[in-house]
Motif scaffolding. Structure first.
Motif, PDB file in Angstrom:
ATOM      1  N   UNK A   1     -23.847  24.109   9.184  1.00  0.00           N
ATOM      2  CA  UNK A   1     -23.260  25.360   8.703  1.00  0.00           C
ATOM      3  C   UNK A   1     -22.914  26.302   9.855  1.00  0.00           C
ATOM      4  N   UNK A   2     -23.759  26.343  10.883  1.00  0.00           N
ATOM      5  CA  UNK A   2     -23.470  27.206  12.025  1.00  0.00           C
ATOM      6  C   UNK A   2     -22.206  26.754  12.756  1.00  0.00           C
ATOM      7  N   UNK A   3     -22.005  25.425  12.834  1.00  0.00           N
ATOM      8  CA  UNK A   3     -20.796  24.919  13.479  1.00  0.00           C
ATOM      9  C   UNK A   3     -19.562  25.190  12.614  1.00  0.00           C
ATOM     10  N   UNK A   4     -19.725  25.103  11.311  1.00  0.00           N
ATOM     11  CA  UNK A   4     -18.588  25.307  10.410  1.00  0.00           C
ATOM     12  C   UNK A   4     -18.189  26.781  10.359  1.00  0.00           C
ATOM     13  N   UNK A   5     -19.173  27.676  10.364  1.00  0.00           N
ATOM     14  CA  UNK A   5     -18.902  29.127  10.291  1.00  0.00           C
ATOM     15  C   UNK A   5     -19.401  29.771  11.585  1.00  0.00           C
ATOM     16  N   UNK A   6     -18.678  29.548  12.672  1.00  0.00           N
ATOM     17  CA  UNK A   6     -19.128  30.002  13.989  1.00  0.00           C
ATOM     18  C   UNK A   6     -19.211  31.525  14.094  1.00  0.00           C
ATOM     19  N   UNK A   7     -18.394  32.234  13.342  1.00  0.00           N
ATOM     20  CA  UNK A   7     -18.351  33.692  13.467  1.00  0.00           C
ATOM     21  C   UNK A   7     -19.321  34.390  12.511  1.00  0.00           C
ATOM     22  N   UNK A   8     -20.007  33.627  11.667  1.00  0.00           N
ATOM     23  CA  UNK A   8     -20.937  34.209  10.704  1.00  0.00           C
ATOM     24  C   UNK A   8     -22.344  34.177  11.282  1.00  0.00           C
ATOM     25  N   UNK A   9     -23.051  35.299  11.282  1.00  0.00           N
ATOM     26  CA  UNK A   9     -24.426  35.333  11.812  1.00  0.00           C
ATOM     27  C   UNK A   9     -25.350  34.399  11.022  1.00  0.00           C
ATOM     28  N   UNK A  10     -26.337  33.808  11.681  1.00  0.00           N
ATOM     29  CA  UNK A  10     -27.269  32.890  10.993  1.00  0.00           C
ATOM     30  C   UNK A  10     -27.955  33.529   9.794  1.00  0.00           C
TER      31      UNK A  10
ATOM     32  N   UNK B   1     -27.847  32.190   5.927  1.00  0.00           N
ATOM     33  CA  UNK B   1     -29.042  31.910   5.124  1.00  0.00           C
ATOM     34  C   UNK B   1     -28.988  32.647   3.795  1.00  0.00           C
ATOM     35  N   UNK B   2     -28.423  33.855   3.797  1.00  0.00           N
ATOM     36  CA  UNK B   2     -28.279  34.596   2.549  1.00  0.00           C
ATOM     37  C   UNK B   2     -27.290  33.917   1.605  1.00  0.00           C
TER      38      UNK B   2
ATOM     39  N   UNK C   1     -35.545  25.866  -4.762  1.00  0.00           N
ATOM     40  CA  UNK C   1     -34.327  25.105  -4.505  1.00  0.00           C
ATOM     41  C   UNK C   1     -33.985  25.140  -3.023  1.00  0.00           C
ATOM     42  N   UNK C   2     -33.264  24.118  -2.560  1.00  0.00           N
ATOM     43  CA  UNK C   2     -32.954  24.000  -1.154  1.00  0.00           C
ATOM     44  C   UNK C   2     -31.561  24.539  -0.855  1.00  0.00           C
ATOM     45  N   UNK C   3     -31.048  24.204   0.321  1.00  0.00           N
ATOM     46  CA  UNK C   3     -29.727  24.657   0.719  1.00  0.00           C
ATOM     47  C   UNK C   3     -28.705  24.306  -0.351  1.00  0.00           C
ATOM     48  N   UNK C   4     -27.730  25.185  -0.516  1.00  0.00           N
ATOM     49  CA  UNK C   4     -26.700  24.909  -1.512  1.00  0.00           C
ATOM     50  C   UNK C   4     -25.649  25.983  -1.542  1.00  0.00           C
ATOM     51  N   UNK C   5     -24.656  25.777  -2.403  1.00  0.00           N
ATOM     52  CA  UNK C   5     -23.552  26.721  -2.580  1.00  0.00           C
ATOM     53  C   UNK C   5     -23.425  26.996  -4.069  1.00  0.00           C
ATOM     54  N   UNK C   6     -23.879  28.164  -4.479  1.00  0.00           N
ATOM     55  CA  UNK C   6     -23.863  28.501  -5.907  1.00  0.00           C
ATOM     56  C   UNK C   6     -24.851  27.649  -6.672  1.00  0.00           C
TER      57      UNK C   6
END
Length: 505
Positions: A427-436, A440-441, A449-454
């Motif tokens: 995720x950090x590589x995909x969204x380089x300009x987004x703070x860690x 995480x938020x 639940x683990x990592x996910x999107x929606x």
């Protein structure tokens, strides 16, 4: 005709065939071709094929299930045409299309997979529905591969049981012979196989049909080759025929391993008698062409048995045992079978010797390599939800298979931590300009639940923890053996009368 009616007819037919076969080990079945050609059998075979994703994979004729259903008359006309060809004796199998699929965990090595045409798959399925219950009654209880109601975990549980200490003392098993046959499915001799089939099947039309599938050509890069030996991997009836062929291995160890119709205590008594006289005993556990022989004796006796087995396979089955791969291992050192490492260890609480299953280190590394390949730089262009959809089946399949291993929960916890780190890095590589913290938020774990999107969330290896798979013994239900001692068809004077009454149901 509705699917439930056809399913009921086929199940009733199979139960009767199984019970007749179970009751008389020397019975030769004839007049089975009419059952294969019965509309209800063909319809049930079509229903099974249609539920399989492979029905959309074309053979050499390019026909798939969707194409059949779009034709005038659809599946009904397709089945009727096949039935007419069978009854008129003009049906001939088409060459199978060969594909090479990579062997898991063996880079650069491939396994040939034969893809029959949809028509041939349908006829093979109908043939399997009729023949399988007949041969199932003869298969040894310690054979587990490609049999109804049995799985790899049943074979592993049986080995564990044989390595456990009992009230009489430690297990007498000291060594294990890990069987390895060179090119097993490609080495099956057609003449020997047909002789095995004729012991139970006397219908010439059915025998010709089986032989025709064995002799069907193989399409390789536009050229049709006609095999002299072997049965194509990928054919619906191939696993059944392979079990019929390889049951000779089970028969070789029948003195120490129970047969299909005897009580387990009788085989145990024979082993006890031989050990009392200082003789070695050998028990086989087989899953298709993968088998191990548990040796109660010295290493020299195990080596002698390995050489004797090689001679037996060459003479009786015309197969070659890979001596360099057929290892002889002490049970304390452990051996790999069906993806697990099996090893005899001491129980923590009692100190008694028990058989335990472990996840092999190379399997863990292979899984990590597979996940790494899915999360490398080229995958950054994919949506996160798509990556999750690809990883979840891998996680669930791996968790469901290896949850019976000792300390599986510990290994799963390590995999979850590693996978979480891998996803965060992706995720950090995909969204380089987004703070860690923002990442995480947006995508981080929420509660349990683990990592996910929606609503699309990554599954966990550790969910469910470690389980115990029990040894189910010799009488494992297969759907046909609910009551093998009941009267098969009251009022039927003989087998032929029973078949006629079955056909008119």
């Amino acid at each position: 005709m509705s699917g439930s009616v056809n399913t009921g007819f086929v199940l009733d037919m199979q139960r009767k065939l199984y019970r007749w076969s179970y009751a008389d080990a020397d019975m030769v079945f004839a007049d089975l071709f009419n059952l294969v050609c019965d509309r209800r059998t063909l319809d049930a075979a079509w229903q099974r094929l249609a539920r399989n994703k492979g029905s959309q994979t074309p053979g050499t004729d390019g026909v798939t299930r969707s194409k059949v259903e779009r034709r005038p008359g659809g599946a009904t006309r397709f089945l009727e045409d096949i039935r007419e060809e069978l009854r008129r004796g003009i049906y001939r199998p088409e060459p199978v299309r060969q594909r090479l699929i990579p062997k898991p965990g063996k880079p650069g090595r491939y396994r040939p997979l034969g893809i029959p045409t949809l028509k041939d798959r349908l006829v093979q399925m109908a043939l399997k529905l009729v023949l399988e219950p007949i041969f199932e009654a003869d298969f040894a209880p310690t054979s587990y591969g490609f049999r109804r109601g049995r799985s790899t975990h049943d074979a592993l549980a049986r080995i564990q049981k044989l390595l456990h200490s009992t009230r009489h003392g430690p297990s007498p098993v000291s060594y294990v012979i890990e069987g390895d046959i060179k090119g097993c499915f490609d080495s099956i001799d057609h003449h020997v196989l047909m002789n095995c089939v004729r012991r139970r099947i006397g219908d010439r039309k059915v025998l010709r049909l089986v032989h025709a599938f064995l002799k069907a050509g193989i399409m390789i890069e536009g050229t049709v080759r006609h095999p002299v030996t072997g049965t194509p991997q990928g054919g619906i009836i191939s696993p059944l025929l392979a079990n019929v062929y390889l049951s000779a291995i089970d028969e070789r160890y029948r003195r120490w391993t129970m047969a299909s119709r005897e009580r387990p205590q009788r085989a145990a008594d024979r082993r006890f008698y031989d050990r009392g006289l200082g003789r070695p005993t050998f028990q086989v556990v087989r899953y298709a062409d993968d088998f191990v022989i548990l040796v109660s004796g010295s290493k020299e006796e195990a080596e002698a048995e390995r050489d004797a087995l090689a001679a037996f396979l060459k003479k009786e089955l015309r197969m070659e045992l890979a001596i360099e791969k057929t290892l002889i291992t002490k049970v304390e050192d452990g051996f790999e079978f069906l993806g697990y490492q099996v090893r005899q260890t001491r129980a923590r609480r009692t100190g008694r010797l028990v058989g335990n299953l472990f996840i092999p280190k190379r399997k863990l590394q292979h899984l990590r390599d597979k996940i790494k390949a899915s999360t490398k730089r080229p995958s950054l262009i994919r949506p996160f939800t798509e990556l999750i959809d690809d990883l979840n089946p891998v996680i669930m399949g791996w968790r469901n298979y290896y949850r019976y291993a000792t300390r599986a929960c510990h290994e799963f916890g390590g995999l979850d931590w590693w996978l979480g780190y891998r996803i965060a890095r992706w995720l950090r590589k995909k969204h380089r300009k987004t703070p860690p913290r923002k990442l995480r938020q947006l995508y981080g774990p929420r509660g349990k639940s683990r990592w996910g999107d929606g609503t699309v969330r990554l599954r966990s290896f550790r969910t469910g923890g470690t389980s115990h798979y029990p040894d189910r013994g010799a009488r494992i239900p297969n759907g046909w053996n609910a009551d093998p001692d009941e009267k098969f068809m009251p009022g039927a004077a003989n087998f032929w009368e029973a078949v006629n009454s079955l056909m008119t149901m």
